[in-house]
Design a protein around this motif. Structure first.
Motif, mmCIF file in Angstrom:
data_model
loop_
_atom_site.group_PDB
_atom_site.id
_atom_site.type_symbol
_atom_site.label_atom_id
_atom_site.label_comp_id
_atom_site.label_asym_id
_atom_site.label_seq_id
_atom_site.Cartn_x
_atom_site.Cartn_y
_atom_site.Cartn_z
ATOM 1 N N LEU A 102 0.837 -1.197 0.000
ATOM 2 C CA LEU A 102 0.000 0.000 0.000
ATOM 3 C C LEU A 102 0.874 1.249 0.000
ATOM 4 C CD1 LEU A 102 -2.767 -1.087 2.512
ATOM 5 C CD2 LEU A 102 -2.681 -1.370 0.044
ATOM 6 N N PRO A 103 0.404 2.322 -0.664
ATOM 7 C CA PRO A 103 1.248 3.508 -0.833
ATOM 8 C C PRO A 103 1.366 4.394 0.402
ATOM 9 C CG PRO A 103 -0.882 3.840 -1.878
ATOM 10 C CD PRO A 103 -0.856 2.421 -1.416
ATOM 11 N N THR A 104 0.340 4.405 1.263
ATOM 12 C CA THR A 104 0.360 5.322 2.407
ATOM 13 C C THR A 104 -0.135 4.613 3.668
ATOM 14 O OG1 THR A 104 -1.916 6.119 2.109
ATOM 15 C CG2 THR A 104 -0.159 7.254 0.872
ATOM 16 N N GLN A 105 0.218 5.190 4.807
ATOM 17 C CA GLN A 105 -0.266 4.658 6.074
ATOM 18 C C GLN A 105 -1.777 4.795 6.181
ATOM 19 O OE1 GLN A 105 1.837 6.311 9.429
ATOM 20 N NE2 GLN A 105 3.801 5.459 8.804
ATOM 21 N N ASN A 106 -2.325 5.912 5.713
ATOM 22 C CA ASN A 106 -3.767 6.102 5.801
ATOM 23 C C ASN A 106 -4.532 5.062 4.995
ATOM 24 O OD1 ASN A 106 -3.867 8.149 7.622
ATOM 25 N ND2 ASN A 106 -4.321 9.776 6.174
ATOM 26 N N THR A 107 -3.991 4.664 3.848
ATOM 27 C CA THR A 107 -4.635 3.615 3.059
ATOM 28 C C THR A 107 -4.680 2.315 3.851
ATOM 29 O OG1 THR A 107 -3.780 4.628 1.036
ATOM 30 C CG2 THR A 107 -4.619 2.390 0.863
ATOM 31 N N PHE A 108 -3.579 2.005 4.531
ATOM 32 C CA PHE A 108 -3.513 0.804 5.377
ATOM 33 C C PHE A 108 -4.499 0.917 6.537
ATOM 34 C CE2 PHE A 108 -1.895 -1.670 8.908
ATOM 35 C CZ PHE A 108 -1.432 -2.845 8.341
ATOM 36 N N LEU A 109 -4.478 2.039 7.235
ATOM 37 C CA LEU A 109 -5.291 2.193 8.433
ATOM 38 C C LEU A 109 -6.780 2.203 8.123
ATOM 39 C CD1 LEU A 109 -3.131 4.861 10.295
ATOM 40 C CD2 LEU A 109 -3.430 2.462 10.929
ATOM 41 N N SER A 110 -7.142 2.677 6.953
ATOM 42 C CA SER A 110 -8.561 2.700 6.584
ATOM 43 C C SER A 110 -9.131 1.300 6.427
ATOM 44 C CB SER A 110 -8.754 3.491 5.284
ATOM 45 O OG SER A 110 -8.161 2.810 4.186
ATOM 46 N N GLN A 111 -8.247 0.303 6.289
ATOM 47 C CA GLN A 111 -8.696 -1.073 6.081
ATOM 48 C C GLN A 111 -8.364 -1.987 7.260
ATOM 49 O OE1 GLN A 111 -7.932 -2.537 1.932
ATOM 50 N NE2 GLN A 111 -6.850 -0.591 1.691
ATOM 51 N N SER A 112 -7.768 -1.431 8.311
ATOM 52 C CA SER A 112 -7.437 -2.245 9.476
ATOM 53 C C SER A 112 -8.502 -2.027 10.557
ATOM 54 C CB SER A 112 -6.037 -1.898 9.990
ATOM 55 O OG SER A 112 -5.981 -0.559 10.423
ATOM 56 N N GLY A 113 -8.172 -2.312 11.803
ATOM 57 C CA GLY A 113 -9.152 -2.233 12.871
ATOM 58 C C GLY A 113 -8.845 -1.155 13.881
ATOM 59 N N LEU A 114 -9.479 -1.259 15.038
ATOM 60 C CA LEU A 114 -9.364 -0.263 16.096
ATOM 61 C C LEU A 114 -8.818 -0.924 17.359
ATOM 62 C CD1 LEU A 114 -12.857 1.404 15.578
ATOM 63 C CD2 LEU A 114 -10.681 2.104 14.564
ATOM 64 N N ILE A 115 -8.147 -0.126 18.185
ATOM 65 C CA ILE A 115 -7.451 -0.645 19.367
ATOM 66 C C ILE A 115 -7.746 0.218 20.592
ATOM 67 C CG2 ILE A 115 -5.162 -0.885 20.445
ATOM 68 C CD1 ILE A 115 -5.654 -3.154 18.594
ATOM 69 N N VAL A 116 -7.914 -0.438 21.734
ATOM 70 C CA VAL A 116 -7.879 0.230 23.040
ATOM 71 C C VAL A 116 -6.758 -0.426 23.845
ATOM 72 C CG1 VAL A 116 -9.081 0.692 25.209
ATOM 73 C CG2 VAL A 116 -10.334 0.776 23.043
ATOM 74 N N TRP A 117 -5.784 0.371 24.254
ATOM 75 C CA TRP A 117 -4.665 -0.121 25.073
ATOM 76 C C TRP A 117 -4.876 0.325 26.509
ATOM 77 C CZ3 TRP A 117 0.047 -2.760 24.009
ATOM 78 C CH2 TRP A 117 0.952 -2.780 25.076
#
Length: 354
Positions: free
Chosen positions: A96-111
């Motif tokens: 993928l070309p950008t981090q935002n492209t990756f993050l738009s297709q990944s999930g969410l986290i609570v640490w």
């Protein structure tokens, strides 16, 4: 859900491959064996961000030149590779070309970790990082705005340290601060308004009392960046630094109307920290429409049984949860059949089937 995790040269792990159920897993072991690193790897894989390091380099195993993290997440194969200062991101084998492209297709986290108590008694920087982690998951433009703001702020502060700073350059960087600073402030303000009632409700449940928790946004550019920079221009010249903007933001936390840092007990402070993180999870689900993965790093030893049980009851039953602990004495009821992994000297062994 996260179905699998594969690590190569990450922290103390030369190689590691784990399979997970929809519930998640509990990692048990002594301190400094690698438990937290597993949770950290999940966070980096899903959000490209470590709660313990500012860059990827410290995550690389000693004497290695790079690392790899991969996993089957939400029925997609996510992979993060880092070598010689460069990171590459892949989903289903496609780079993928950008981090935002990756993050738009990944999930969410609570640490959630022991260090969260610093949200109450620590500096404003920790509270800003708490906001940044939520905002960046809810607004894809936030990461870009924050990155550009920070670069402009650093350059402008360097200019202000000159004996005769150049007005044209100062003004040019000020325009960048105004554009991105107002964006950052607007997102933070909206998020704080979203989490405040959620945190108050969580506080009452975890404390098993009628404690009132207030969470207020304290803007470092009240009235807008342009006006704030104009108001502090003379002081900036004397102090040689930018005095207004989101880098001066903070959260005001009050318990029963009193400043939490000064008047909350140790137990109350830990409860407030839990409430803030639980509110984060609820806000992410409400706004993004996806249930986040919860990463709980060795927090049970610092909680009394009442707060511990209340926290376990409050966590969303449908959420996948990964927990580190040095003992399982607190596991009762529905927690007993959870998948259990023993972590020792960079190795992980499955101990208990569901």
């Amino acid at each position: 859900m996260l179905k699998s995790l594969r690590l190569l040269d990450f922290r103390c792990f030369e190689q590691l491959s784990l399979e997970f159920s929809e519930r998640g897993g509990i990692f048990i072991g002594d301190n400094a064996q690698g438990k937290t690193s597993i949770l950290e790897a999940i966070c980096v894989l899903v959000r490209l961000q470590s709660p313990r390091a500012k860059t990827m380099r410290p995550l690389v195993r000693f004497e290695s030149t790079g690392l790899g993290i991969a996993g089957d997440c939400w029925d997609r194969d996510l992979a993060v590779r880092f070598s010689r200062g460069t990171a590459s991101l892949h989903i289903d084998g496609e780079e993928l070309p950008t981090q935002n492209t990756f993050l738009s297709q990944s999930g969410l986290i609570v640490w959630m970790g022991n260090e969260d108590v610093d949200l109450i008694r620590g500096s404003g920087g920790g509270r800003r990082r708490y906001l940044d982690f939520i905002c960046s998951q809810l607004d894809l433009g936030y990461r870009r705005a924050l990155s550009r703001y920070r670069r402009a702020l650093k350059s402008r502060n360097l200019l202000l340290k000159d004996r005769d700073p150049r007005d044209a350059e100062l003004n040019a960087f000020a325009e960048i601060l105004i554009e991105h600073g107002d964006y950052i402030s607007a997102v933070r303000d909206r998020v704080v308004q979203l989490i405040e009632p959620l945190a108050n409700a969580a506080q009452k449940e975890i404390s098993v009392s009628d404690e009132q928790l207030a969470v207020l946004y304290n803007s470092g550019s009240d009235g807008g960046m342009r006006e704030a920079l104009a108001a502090t221009a003379e002081s900036e010249r004397r102090q040689r630094q930018t005095l207004a903007g989101p880098h001066r933001d903070d959260l005001k936390l009050a318990i029963n109307g009193m400043p939490a840092a000064d008047f909350a007990s140790e137990g109350q402070q830990r409860t407030i920290a839990l409430a803030l993180k639980l509110a984060q999870g609820e806000a992410l689900k409400a706004e993004a429409g996806k249930t986040p993965v919860y990463l709980l790093d060795d927090i049970f030893g610092e909680l009394d049984p009442t707060r511990r049980n209340a926290l376990m009851d409050y966590l969303p039953t449908e959420a996948q949860k990964f927990i580190t602990t040095t003992t399982v004495d607190w596991m009762v009821g529905e927690w007993e059949p959870w998948p259990l992994f023993e972590v020792s000297e960079g190795g992980v062994k499955r101990c208990l089937a569901e």
